[in-house]
Design a protein around this motif. Structure first.
Motif, PDB file in Angstrom:
ATOM      1  N   VAL A  24       8.205 -22.896   2.543  1.00 58.66           N
ATOM      2  CA  VAL A  24       7.744 -24.531   2.451  1.00 58.66           C
ATOM      3  C   VAL A  24       9.111 -24.990   2.098  1.00 58.66           C
ATOM      4  N   GLU A  25       8.972 -26.693   3.041  1.00 62.21           N
ATOM      5  CA  GLU A  25      10.358 -27.297   3.282  1.00 62.21           C
ATOM      6  C   GLU A  25       9.404 -28.865   2.653  1.00 62.21           C
ATOM      7  N   ASN A  29      13.975 -36.368  -1.914  1.00 58.37           N
ATOM      8  CA  ASN A  29      13.572 -38.019  -2.040  1.00 58.37           C
ATOM      9  C   ASN A  29      12.294 -38.369  -1.397  1.00 58.37           C
ATOM     10  N   GLU A  30      11.927 -37.822  -0.331  1.00 58.91           N
ATOM     11  CA  GLU A  30      10.224 -38.253  -0.428  1.00 58.91           C
ATOM     12  C   GLU A  30       9.587 -37.869  -1.605  1.00 58.91           C
ATOM     13  N   LEU A  31       9.682 -36.655  -1.660  1.00 58.91           N
ATOM     14  CA  LEU A  31       8.988 -35.917  -3.020  1.00 58.91           C
ATOM     15  C   LEU A  31       8.787 -36.375  -4.336  1.00 58.91           C
ATOM     16  N   TYR A  56      10.683 -16.208  -6.654  1.00 62.88           N
ATOM     17  CA  TYR A  56      11.341 -18.056  -5.588  1.00 62.88           C
ATOM     18  C   TYR A  56      12.632 -17.880  -5.271  1.00 62.88           C
ATOM     19  N   LEU A  57      13.215 -18.024  -4.387  1.00 60.51           N
ATOM     20  CA  LEU A  57      13.735 -18.675  -3.629  1.00 60.51           C
ATOM     21  C   LEU A  57      14.334 -20.305  -3.526  1.00 60.51           C
ATOM     22  N   ARG A  62      22.231 -30.259   2.290  1.00 65.15           N
ATOM     23  CA  ARG A  62      22.444 -31.749   1.862  1.00 65.15           C
ATOM     24  C   ARG A  62      22.626 -32.677   3.493  1.00 65.15           C
ATOM     25  N   GLY A  63      22.477 -34.071   2.987  1.00 63.23           N
ATOM     26  CA  GLY A  63      23.213 -34.688   4.327  1.00 63.23           C
ATOM     27  C   GLY A  63      22.334 -34.882   5.096  1.00 63.23           C
ATOM     28  N   GLY A  64      22.160 -36.031   6.456  1.00 64.31           N
ATOM     29  CA  GLY A  64      21.245 -36.785   7.205  1.00 64.31           C
ATOM     30  C   GLY A  64      20.335 -35.386   7.644  1.00 64.31           C
ATOM     31  N   GLY A  65      19.277 -35.621   7.675  1.00 64.97           N
ATOM     32  CA  GLY A  65      18.373 -34.207   8.304  1.00 64.97           C
ATOM     33  C   GLY A  65      18.104 -33.409   7.194  1.00 64.97           C
ATOM     34  N   GLY A  66      18.566 -33.632   5.797  1.00 67.40           N
ATOM     35  CA  GLY A  66      18.775 -31.909   4.692  1.00 67.40           C
ATOM     36  C   GLY A  66      17.471 -32.033   4.307  1.00 67.40           C
ATOM     37  N   TYR A  67      16.965 -30.696   3.431  1.00 68.97           N
ATOM     38  CA  TYR A  67      16.081 -30.494   3.244  1.00 68.97           C
ATOM     39  C   TYR A  67      16.415 -29.095   1.770  1.00 68.97           C
ATOM     40  N   ILE A  68      15.333 -29.378   1.663  1.00 76.46           N
ATOM     41  CA  ILE A  68      14.809 -27.708   0.782  1.00 76.46           C
ATOM     42  C   ILE A  68      13.952 -27.396   0.677  1.00 76.46           C
TER      43      ILE A  68
END
Lengths: 156, 156
Positions: A24-25, A29-31, A56-57, A62-68
């Motif tokens: 899952v992505e 900041n949103e979260l 888990y992995l 980072r940066g614009g359009g970043g995600y985890i």
DNA sequence: TAAACTAAAGTCAAAGAAAGTCAAAACGGA
DNA sequence: TCCGTTTTGACTTTCTTTGACTTTAGTTTA
């Protein structure tokens, strides 16, 4: 009282359940905004609850359009046992040890009852020694139990 | 004058009675505040009145959202377990401990795998502490495992 | 196209929130 | 009075939360 970290942990696990591809992505900041907490709280949850020894992995950008991205790893039993033994090392705290035992149960490598026995064996109260050697003994016990149970691993 | 420790002991036992599943969670500071005593008094009560020998299991967590959980086995319904705990005592050698675990298996109270785990947990090599405390820790581990397994929550 | 800007995520340490430890002091019964 | 039990409190350890600052990556602008 109720730990926000636990709530976030649950939330992410639900996301993982819903996503059948076991990954899952999220946007950090949103979260953080959603749960009204500091963004770094998300990192805290990830490092304490979604670590490698818990299966888990994490991968991110980072940066614009970043995600985890949180990935639930799926490896075979042998590899898994080996990974776990490595993670235990020569010393392990109660939290981490409990986490590892829970993973064994979640992966159905041990039963509920076996899980209960193992957790009791490594509890802080049962190992009532000076703090400095407590974690060393615990590491031995965890490894001892796992090796005894899965000692066919590596053979055949 | 009634000792505060006795009052706290009774209070906790009442909580346990009310709790259907024979386990209860408290906040140390909250309880200390309620009884107007030092927080460490709670620890005193727990170690003197809710020990493994008496059939209780304590588990706790520090930090924000911390707690102390007290688990009880139903001694009345499980007198035989109490007898086994008494046999273990405060200190037990490997031979005797192994013997007790084998009895559990022979009576089909635990499975072969559970037996393997328990024996591993109390082996001399896993408990690598100074000799003088080795048997004490072993006693704790054996008792802890047995209580954990035979309290009401432990049975699915 | 390089520099500046914006939009993410990462790091780390301090502050906060619990529980644990230990030993000294106080108490109480023989 | 003496000795074991209880009470207290200062100090420690563990886990969580917060926030200031850093790094990285894409986007705009001169």
């Amino acid at each position: 009282m109720a730990r926000i970290s636990d709530i976030i942990e649950l939330f992410i696990k639900e996301l993982l359940d819903e996503a059948h591809n076991q990954s899952v992505e999220i946007q950090r900041n949103e979260l953080a905004n959603y749960f009204n907490c500091a963004p770094s709280q998300i990192n805290y949850v990830l490092t304490t609850r979604f670590s490698l020894d818990k299966g888990y992995l994490i991968e991110s950008r980072r940066g614009g359009g970043g995600y985890i991205k949180i990935v639930q790893i799926n490896i075979d039993r042998q590899q898994h046992i080996k990974l776990i033994l490595d993670q235990v090392g020569n010393s392990i705290g109660k939290m981490k040890a409990t986490g590892i035992i829970n993973v064994l149960k979640n992966r159905e490598l041990i039963t509920e009852r076996e899980c209960i026995i193992m957790r009791a064996a490594i509890s802080d109260r049962t190992i009532n020694t000076p703090v400095n050697i407590k974690d060393d003994i615990r590491a031995n016990i965890v490894k001892g139990m796992i090796i005894a149970l899965f000692n066919d691993c590596g053979r055949e």
